[in-house]
Design a protein around this motif. Structure first.
Motif, mmCIF file in Angstrom:
data_model
loop_
_atom_site.group_PDB
_atom_site.id
_atom_site.type_symbol
_atom_site.label_atom_id
_atom_site.label_comp_id
_atom_site.label_asym_id
_atom_site.label_seq_id
_atom_site.Cartn_x
_atom_site.Cartn_y
_atom_site.Cartn_z
ATOM 1 N N ARG A 1 22.728 -4.741 -28.923
ATOM 2 C CA ARG A 1 24.097 -4.295 -28.816
ATOM 3 C C ARG A 1 24.140 -2.775 -28.860
ATOM 4 O O ARG A 1 23.517 -2.150 -29.706
ATOM 5 C CB ARG A 1 24.912 -4.878 -29.964
ATOM 6 C CG ARG A 1 26.398 -4.594 -29.851
ATOM 7 C CD ARG A 1 27.144 -5.279 -30.966
ATOM 8 N NE ARG A 1 28.568 -5.030 -30.878
ATOM 9 C CZ ARG A 1 29.454 -5.485 -31.764
ATOM 10 N NH1 ARG A 1 29.046 -6.222 -32.767
ATOM 11 N NH2 ARG A 1 30.734 -5.223 -31.633
ATOM 12 N N SER A 2 24.848 -2.194 -27.919
ATOM 13 C CA SER A 2 24.930 -0.735 -27.834
ATOM 14 C C SER A 2 26.324 -0.290 -28.211
ATOM 15 O O SER A 2 27.308 -0.965 -27.912
ATOM 16 C CB SER A 2 24.590 -0.263 -26.420
ATOM 17 O OG SER A 2 25.495 -0.802 -25.486
ATOM 18 N N TYR A 3 26.394 0.855 -28.871
ATOM 19 C CA TYR A 3 27.653 1.421 -29.304
ATOM 20 C C TYR A 3 27.813 2.790 -28.664
ATOM 21 O O TYR A 3 26.856 3.478 -28.390
ATOM 22 C CB TYR A 3 27.703 1.572 -30.827
ATOM 23 C CG TYR A 3 27.668 0.260 -31.575
ATOM 24 C CD1 TYR A 3 26.456 -0.304 -31.936
ATOM 25 C CD2 TYR A 3 28.832 -0.404 -31.903
ATOM 26 C CE1 TYR A 3 26.411 -1.498 -32.621
ATOM 27 C CE2 TYR A 3 28.793 -1.605 -32.589
ATOM 28 C CZ TYR A 3 27.579 -2.147 -32.949
ATOM 29 O OH TYR A 3 27.536 -3.318 -33.619
ATOM 30 N N LEU B 1 21.864 13.650 -32.207
ATOM 31 C CA LEU B 1 20.733 13.224 -31.391
ATOM 32 C C LEU B 1 20.976 11.832 -30.845
ATOM 33 O O LEU B 1 21.545 10.964 -31.533
ATOM 34 C CB LEU B 1 19.433 13.227 -32.214
ATOM 35 C CG LEU B 1 19.021 14.545 -32.871
ATOM 36 C CD1 LEU B 1 17.814 14.320 -33.765
ATOM 37 C CD2 LEU B 1 18.727 15.607 -31.830
ATOM 38 N N TYR B 2 20.560 11.618 -29.612
ATOM 39 C CA TYR B 2 20.539 10.287 -29.000
ATOM 40 C C TYR B 2 19.089 9.827 -28.942
ATOM 41 O O TYR B 2 18.222 10.545 -28.431
ATOM 42 C CB TYR B 2 21.135 10.336 -27.593
ATOM 43 C CG TYR B 2 20.784 9.128 -26.748
ATOM 44 C CD1 TYR B 2 21.432 7.908 -26.939
ATOM 45 C CD2 TYR B 2 19.798 9.205 -25.763
ATOM 46 C CE1 TYR B 2 21.099 6.807 -26.185
ATOM 47 C CE2 TYR B 2 19.471 8.104 -24.998
ATOM 48 C CZ TYR B 2 20.129 6.914 -25.202
ATOM 49 O OH TYR B 2 19.803 5.815 -24.448
ATOM 50 N N HIS B 3 18.810 8.639 -29.488
ATOM 51 C CA HIS B 3 17.444 8.130 -29.472
ATOM 52 C C HIS B 3 17.441 6.713 -28.919
ATOM 53 O O HIS B 3 18.376 5.943 -29.118
ATOM 54 C CB HIS B 3 16.827 8.163 -30.881
ATOM 55 C CG HIS B 3 17.540 7.309 -31.877
ATOM 56 N ND1 HIS B 3 17.192 6.000 -32.148
ATOM 57 C CD2 HIS B 3 18.601 7.571 -32.675
ATOM 58 C CE1 HIS B 3 17.996 5.509 -33.072
ATOM 59 N NE2 HIS B 3 18.859 6.440 -33.407
ATOM 60 N N ASN B 4 16.355 6.396 -28.227
ATOM 61 C CA ASN B 4 16.230 5.099 -27.573
ATOM 62 C C ASN B 4 14.781 4.647 -27.656
ATOM 63 O O ASN B 4 13.858 5.457 -27.524
ATOM 64 C CB ASN B 4 16.686 5.194 -26.109
ATOM 65 C CG ASN B 4 16.706 3.833 -25.423
ATOM 66 O OD1 ASN B 4 16.820 2.803 -26.079
ATOM 67 N ND2 ASN B 4 16.584 3.841 -24.112
ATOM 68 N N GLY C 1 30.230 3.166 -34.805
ATOM 69 C CA GLY C 1 31.623 2.777 -34.978
ATOM 70 C C GLY C 1 32.254 3.407 -36.207
ATOM 71 O O GLY C 1 33.343 3.988 -36.140
ATOM 72 N N ILE C 2 31.572 3.325 -37.349
ATOM 73 C CA ILE C 2 32.122 3.881 -38.587
ATOM 74 C C ILE C 2 32.055 5.411 -38.549
ATOM 75 O O ILE C 2 32.947 6.091 -39.066
ATOM 76 C CB ILE C 2 31.358 3.320 -39.797
ATOM 77 C CG1 ILE C 2 31.469 1.787 -39.822
ATOM 78 C CG2 ILE C 2 31.888 3.893 -41.095
ATOM 79 C CD1 ILE C 2 30.754 1.129 -40.958
ATOM 80 N N GLU D 1 30.062 12.244 -23.748
ATOM 81 C CA GLU D 1 30.522 11.615 -22.502
ATOM 82 C C GLU D 1 29.352 10.913 -21.812
ATOM 83 O O GLU D 1 28.313 11.490 -21.547
ATOM 84 C CB GLU D 1 31.116 12.666 -21.577
ATOM 85 C CG GLU D 1 31.690 12.084 -20.294
ATOM 86 C CD GLU D 1 32.310 13.151 -19.421
ATOM 87 O OE1 GLU D 1 32.860 12.806 -18.368
ATOM 88 O OE2 GLU D 1 32.233 14.348 -19.796
ATOM 89 N N GLY D 2 29.538 9.633 -21.525
ATOM 90 C CA GLY D 2 28.519 8.846 -20.841
ATOM 91 C C GLY D 2 27.336 8.459 -21.686
ATOM 92 O O GLY D 2 26.319 8.005 -21.140
ATOM 93 N N VAL D 3 27.415 8.588 -22.997
ATOM 94 C CA VAL D 3 26.301 8.259 -23.888
ATOM 95 C C VAL D 3 26.589 6.937 -24.574
ATOM 96 O O VAL D 3 27.636 6.763 -25.196
ATOM 97 C CB VAL D 3 26.091 9.371 -24.939
ATOM 98 C CG1 VAL D 3 24.980 8.983 -25.904
ATOM 99 C CG2 VAL D 3 25.757 10.675 -24.259
ATOM 100 N N LYS D 4 25.674 5.995 -24.440
ATOM 101 C CA LYS D 4 25.777 4.701 -25.105
ATOM 102 C C LYS D 4 24.419 4.361 -25.691
ATOM 103 O O LYS D 4 23.409 4.421 -25.001
ATOM 104 C CB LYS D 4 26.209 3.612 -24.121
ATOM 105 C CG LYS D 4 27.643 3.754 -23.609
ATOM 106 C CD LYS D 4 28.016 2.598 -22.708
ATOM 107 C CE LYS D 4 29.440 2.726 -22.200
ATOM 108 N NZ LYS D 4 29.830 1.614 -21.311
ATOM 109 N N GLY D 5 24.426 3.998 -26.951
ATOM 110 C CA GLY D 5 23.169 3.653 -27.599
ATOM 111 C C GLY D 5 23.138 4.149 -29.027
ATOM 112 O O GLY D 5 24.166 4.464 -29.623
ATOM 113 N N ALA D 6 21.939 4.209 -29.566
ATOM 114 C CA ALA D 6 21.750 4.589 -30.969
ATOM 115 C C ALA D 6 21.840 6.104 -31.113
ATOM 116 O O ALA D 6 21.321 6.857 -30.297
ATOM 117 C CB ALA D 6 20.399 4.090 -31.479
ATOM 118 N N LEU D 7 22.500 6.531 -32.172
ATOM 119 C CA LEU D 7 22.670 7.950 -32.454
ATOM 120 C C LEU D 7 22.127 8.269 -33.838
ATOM 121 O O LEU D 7 22.006 7.393 -34.693
ATOM 122 C CB LEU D 7 24.146 8.359 -32.368
ATOM 123 C CG LEU D 7 24.867 8.114 -31.039
ATOM 124 C CD1 LEU D 7 26.312 8.566 -31.139
ATOM 125 C CD2 LEU D 7 24.166 8.840 -29.904
#
Length: 301
Positions: free
Chosen positions: A34-36, A81-84, A133-134, A155-161
């Motif tokens: 699930r991506s947030y 940071l965005y990590h995947n 979300g929180i 903008e346009g970022v979905k996933g773990a942060l």
């Protein structure tokens, strides 16, 4: 004897209505998660909900924790940071690399004073994997941040942060950490059309041995890490500005440059007076006297 043993073997029913009704629901495919998306837009208010919303239990603990992290941005920067595709071992290694980079470039405020009294030790950077979300709810309730700037950053970022909390704003330390990101987690190269076509053909190809179970291949995980921006004293900094701040000199160097600019006029005046003293001053006055005499001699009677 064979008949007795056959009676003792339980029979498994082939199909029954009870077994169909108790069947387990289909599971999600392997690798699906699930991506947030970090959103600061207020959600739709359900009917009967009382505002402001109050979290309870684990969510309340996370909300208060995120608010404390945001409150610390008034004195120390926060790096988003965005990590995947990061495993637990990769995250542990990333934290170690950040600690090593920060120790190689200690902030100037942590150096010993001229009196020989050691300064208080500066804490190391802290990497926190957030629940988007929180954390978005905490950003909505944080008055010092403009929601439009946060939306532009994510903008346009979905996933773990994740959020990297730095103890102080020290450009050399920030530059060392960013260099560590680029060295240990290099950006992914975009796939060419041939690579995409080859992957699609392999996915749609028939198995080599139909009817046999395919061997499980160990998946090669290629982690991805990207700097989204920073938060400092209520201002959102985009990645370009974050790197420009990292190229600045340290705070101690800026202080020395400022002192040099303020003291340069006095130094130049002192040098001029010292050069005009002694014989140079006598020669200067003698030249002025001769100039006045020549001017008086050339004047008409």
């Amino acid at each position: 004897m064979l008949a007795a043993s056959a009676r003792r073997v339980p029979r498994r029913p082939l199909s029954s209505s009870a077994s169909l009704t108790r069947s387990t629901p289909p599971r999600s495919p392997a690798g699906a998660s699930r991506s947030y998306a970090l959103s600061v837009v207020p959600p739709k208010i359900p009917k009967g909900m009382i505002l402001p919303r109050h979290f309870t239990g684990k969510k309340a603990f996370q909300y208060n924790w995120y608010m404390r992290i945001l409150d610390s941005s008034t004195t120390s920067p926060l790096i988003f940071l965005y990590h995947n595709d990061f495993t637990s071992q990769k995250l542990i290694k990333l934290r170690r690399d950040i600690s090593a980079a920060s120790n190689r470039s200690k902030p100037s405020l942590s150096s010993a004073s001229p009196a020989g009294i050691p300064a208080e030790p500066v804490p190391e950077p802290l990497l926190t994997v957030i629940r988007s979300g929180i954390f978005g709810a905490a950003l909505r309730d944080f008055p010092a941040v403009e929601n439009a700037d946060v939306m532009q950053m994510t903008e346009g970022v979905k996933g773990a942060l994740a959020v990297l909390s730095l103890p102080v704003l020290d450009p050399p330390q920030l530059k060392a950490i960013l260099r560590t990101f680029d060295r240990n987690v290099p950006p992914r190269k975009p796939k060419t059309e041939e690579e995409l076509k080859k992957a699609l053909d392999e996915k749609n190809a028939d198995p080599l041995n139909p009817g046999r179970r395919m061997k499980k291949l160990r998946q090669i995980v290629d982690p991805e890490l990207k700097v989204l921006g920073a938060l400092l004293d209520g201002q959102i900094l985009l990645p370009e500005r974050v790197r420009s701040v990292a190229d600045m000199p340290s705070l101690q160097t800026l202080r020395e440059q400022l002192v040099g600019l303020l003291s340069s006029p006095g130094t130049q005046l002192a040098m001029t007076l010292s050069e005009a003293s002694g014989g140079r001053l006598a020669r200067t006055l003698e030249g002025l006297k001769k100039g006045l005499e020549e001017t008086a001699g050339d004047a008409p009677p």
